[in-house]
Design an enzyme around this catalytic site. Structure first.
Site, PDB file in Angstrom:
ATOM      1  N   SER A 171       0.834  -1.204   0.000  1.00  0.00           N
ATOM      2  CA  SER A 171       0.000   0.000   0.000  1.00  0.00           C
ATOM      3  C   SER A 171       0.871   1.256   0.000  1.00  0.00           C
ATOM      4  CB  SER A 171      -0.946  -0.053   1.205  1.00  0.00           C
ATOM      5  OG  SER A 171      -1.899   0.976   1.144  1.00  0.00           O
ATOM      6  N   ASP A 195       0.296  -4.241  -4.011  1.00  0.00           N
ATOM      7  CA  ASP A 195      -0.876  -3.395  -4.237  1.00  0.00           C
ATOM      8  C   ASP A 195      -0.592  -1.949  -3.827  1.00  0.00           C
ATOM      9  OD1 ASP A 195      -3.406  -3.511  -5.431  1.00  0.00           O
ATOM     10  OD2 ASP A 195      -4.411  -3.305  -3.506  1.00  0.00           O
ATOM     11  N   GLU A 206       6.459  10.322 -11.954  1.00  0.00           N
ATOM     12  CA  GLU A 206       7.223   9.182 -11.450  1.00  0.00           C
ATOM     13  C   GLU A 206       7.964   9.490 -10.162  1.00  0.00           C
ATOM     14  OE1 GLU A 206       9.717   7.800 -14.585  1.00  0.00           O
ATOM     15  OE2 GLU A 206       8.085   6.763 -15.628  1.00  0.00           O
ATOM     16  N   ARG A 209       5.641   8.631  -7.132  1.00  0.00           N
ATOM     17  CA  ARG A 209       5.131   7.269  -6.920  1.00  0.00           C
ATOM     18  C   ARG A 209       6.179   6.219  -7.284  1.00  0.00           C
ATOM     19  NH1 ARG A 209       4.783   5.405 -11.974  1.00  0.00           N
ATOM     20  NH2 ARG A 209       4.210   6.857 -13.670  1.00  0.00           N
ATOM     21  N   ASP A 211       7.904   3.525  -9.511  1.00  0.00           N
ATOM     22  CA  ASP A 211       8.102   3.342 -10.951  1.00  0.00           C
ATOM     23  C   ASP A 211       9.321   2.446 -11.169  1.00  0.00           C
ATOM     24  OD1 ASP A 211      10.488   5.038 -12.382  1.00  0.00           O
ATOM     25  OD2 ASP A 211       9.905   5.955 -10.491  1.00  0.00           O
ATOM     26  N   ASP A 214      13.077   2.889  -9.751  1.00  0.00           N
ATOM     27  CA  ASP A 214      13.373   2.962  -8.321  1.00  0.00           C
ATOM     28  C   ASP A 214      14.270   1.825  -7.832  1.00  0.00           C
ATOM     29  OD1 ASP A 214      11.872   5.289  -7.995  1.00  0.00           O
ATOM     30  OD2 ASP A 214      10.020   4.159  -7.748  1.00  0.00           O
ATOM     31  N   HIS A 282      -7.320  -5.584  -0.934  1.00  0.00           N
ATOM     32  CA  HIS A 282      -6.061  -4.855  -0.757  1.00  0.00           C
ATOM     33  C   HIS A 282      -5.042  -5.694   0.019  1.00  0.00           C
ATOM     34  CE1 HIS A 282      -3.698  -1.287  -1.013  1.00  0.00           C
ATOM     35  NE2 HIS A 282      -3.816  -0.911   0.242  1.00  0.00           N
TER      36      HIS A 282
END
Length: 471
Positions: A171, A195, A206, A209, A211, A214, A282
């Site tokens: 998460s 997830d 990017e 978050r 991507d 990383d 989730h």
């Protein structure tokens, strides 16, 4: 409740739109691209490290049940611990309203110890996660910076190679891992997103978050990717890794459609039950990963353009291609073509409970008989390891000499298929007592493409088993 000085600082940041610095972790801006990612009317700074109060809990094969606390600004705590420089290190990072101690991360560590020698660090940032969601989103940046600081310290002081680091985040934890990986220039060996959280991250730049840049290898499991509005999907749908797995299509997981009461009573503990009901899809991502540690072959991902195509009869996504199929979860990095491209999509089906594993076969049945019958045909596989239950192959008009093909997801590893059993039925009273049989059954394994042919010469009345042997 936030301390009054923190509230004042946030209000000041809202007006001035500057940055805040937390040494030795650097500065954090509230400007684009981090500003207003959640359509929130106020700009937010992440909390100070002392308010988030991140704990790094080290478990190893030598101390699987009791953690050793690592102080990231005092690496003498590493030297005094069971941390082994010749082992891989896996960081497990929880998400929103969750914790790292006495929870699924430590249980996942214990499973790893059964199959490998490893340093397993649970990152517990519960104080930063137990707040309103938008604030927790920004807090991930500080936690990610802390993780990167520790990894950099291991590299500088102990010459520990970041390529031996695996970041696992669920998460918000997935984006936390991404922040750490980004700060290390993508030199971390592997990053697994379980997830990754959708709200505030879907379709953002990017640098905000998770991507593929990383880490050297990024694999992602999507289990709750329906749009947050109106379906309350908590996970991202967009491809954000080298390998993106969408079990069961990535939106609705088997076993998550139960009523509230049965869900709560089914699990250990009332709180876990409520949590499982509220975010069952989730949470499945880390449950699948955890199960894959012991059962890697039961989570084979098939390359396919979409889940609809994967589910089609005689779909083109079966069997595995020449380069093979990756195993979703713990062993995804064993896939030979793992970094040949970004955004590779893979699909599979899982079970609804237990260890969730499934093994996919293509079954083709050629019928024998004298007349058409309306009904169902089913096949059970008998193998060197185990025998399966009966699986539906077709329902409708059953015609002699016709061939019916269906892909089945078997709930156990039968091993080499040695024989099959055929059954047909229609639940309709027929005074003529028709008989049908299978003259030939072809069974193909999805993993290795092996085909097994079985032949029969009999016909049987409904609900009577017919055994077919190799031919």
């Amino acid at each position: 409740m936030l301390p009054s000085w923190t509230i004042g600082l946030l209000l000041l940041a809202t007006v001035r739109g500057k940055e805040i610095c937390y040494q030795p972790f650097g500065c954090f801006s509230d400007e684009t691209p981090w500003a207003r990612t959640c359509h929130w009317p106020f700009k937010l700074f992440p909390w100070a490290p002392k308010d988030i109060d991140t704990h790094f809990l080290l478990y190893t094969n030598e101390n699987p049940n009791n953690f050793q606390l690592i102080n990231i600004t005092n690496l003498d705590t590493i030297e005094a611990s069971n941390f082994q420089l010749d082992r891989k290190t896996r960081f497990i990072i929880h998400g929103f309203i969750d914790k790292g101690e006495d929870s699924w991360p430590s249980e996942m560590c214990k499973k790893m110890f059964k199959v490998e020698k490893v340093n397993c660090i649970c990152v517990d940032w519960r104080r930063g996660a137990l707040t309103r969601y938008t604030q927790a989103v920004h807090n991930t940046r500080v936690v990610g910076a802390e993780i990167a600081f520790l990894i950099q310290g291991l590299s500088t002081k102990f010459d520990y190679n970041p390529e031996n680091v695996h970041l696992i985040g669920h998460s918000l934890g997935a984006h936390t891992a991404a922040e750490a990986g980004r700060r290390l220039g993508g030199h971390v060996g592997r990053l697994t997103g379980l997830d990754p959280a959708q709200p505030c991250f879907q379709n953002t730049p990017e640098e905000v978050r998770l991507d593929p840049s990383d880490a050297m290898f990024v694999d992602v499991i999507h289990t709750d990717s329906a749009p947050f509005i109106p379906f309350l999907g908590f996970g991202m749908s967009q491809k954000v890794g080298h390998l993106d797995f969408y079990p069961n299509g990535g939106k609705e997981m088997p076993g998550c459609q139960k009523n509230t009461l049965s869900t709560i009573v089914d699990v250990d503990g009332i709180w876990e039950g409520i949590e499982d009901f509220a975010a069952c899809n989730h949470l499945r991502s880390y449950k699948y990963y955890s199960s894959s540690i012991f059962s890697p072959d039961g989570f084979l991902g098939y390359p396919c353009a979409s889940y609809d195509e994967f589910q089609e009869e005689e779909n083109k996504c079966f069997p595995c291609p020449a380069e093979g199929c990756p195993k979703m979860g713990h062993y995804a990095d064993q896939f030979q073509g793992k970094t040949s491209a970004v955004g590779q999509t893979f699909f599979l089906n899982t079970g609804d409970s237990g260890n969730f594993t499934r093994w996919r076969y293509r079954v083709s049945v050629t019928l024998a008989g004298k007349r058409n019958v309306h009904g169902y045909i089913r096949i059970a596989l008998y193998g060197s390891n185990a025998n399966s239950k009966q699986y539906n192959i077709f329902k409708g008009s059953l015609q002699p000499n016709a061939r019916y093909t269906h892909d089945i997801d078997v709930d156990l590893n039968v091993g080499k298929v040695q024989k099959v059993k055929f059954l047909w039925y229609n639940h309709i009273i027929d005074l003529f007592h028709p008989e049908l049989g299978a003259s030939q059954v072809m069974v193909q394994s999805g993993e290795d493409k092996t085909e097994h042919k079985f032949c029969g010469s009999d016909t049987v009345r409904e609900n009577i088993l017919q055994t077919l042997n190799p031919c």
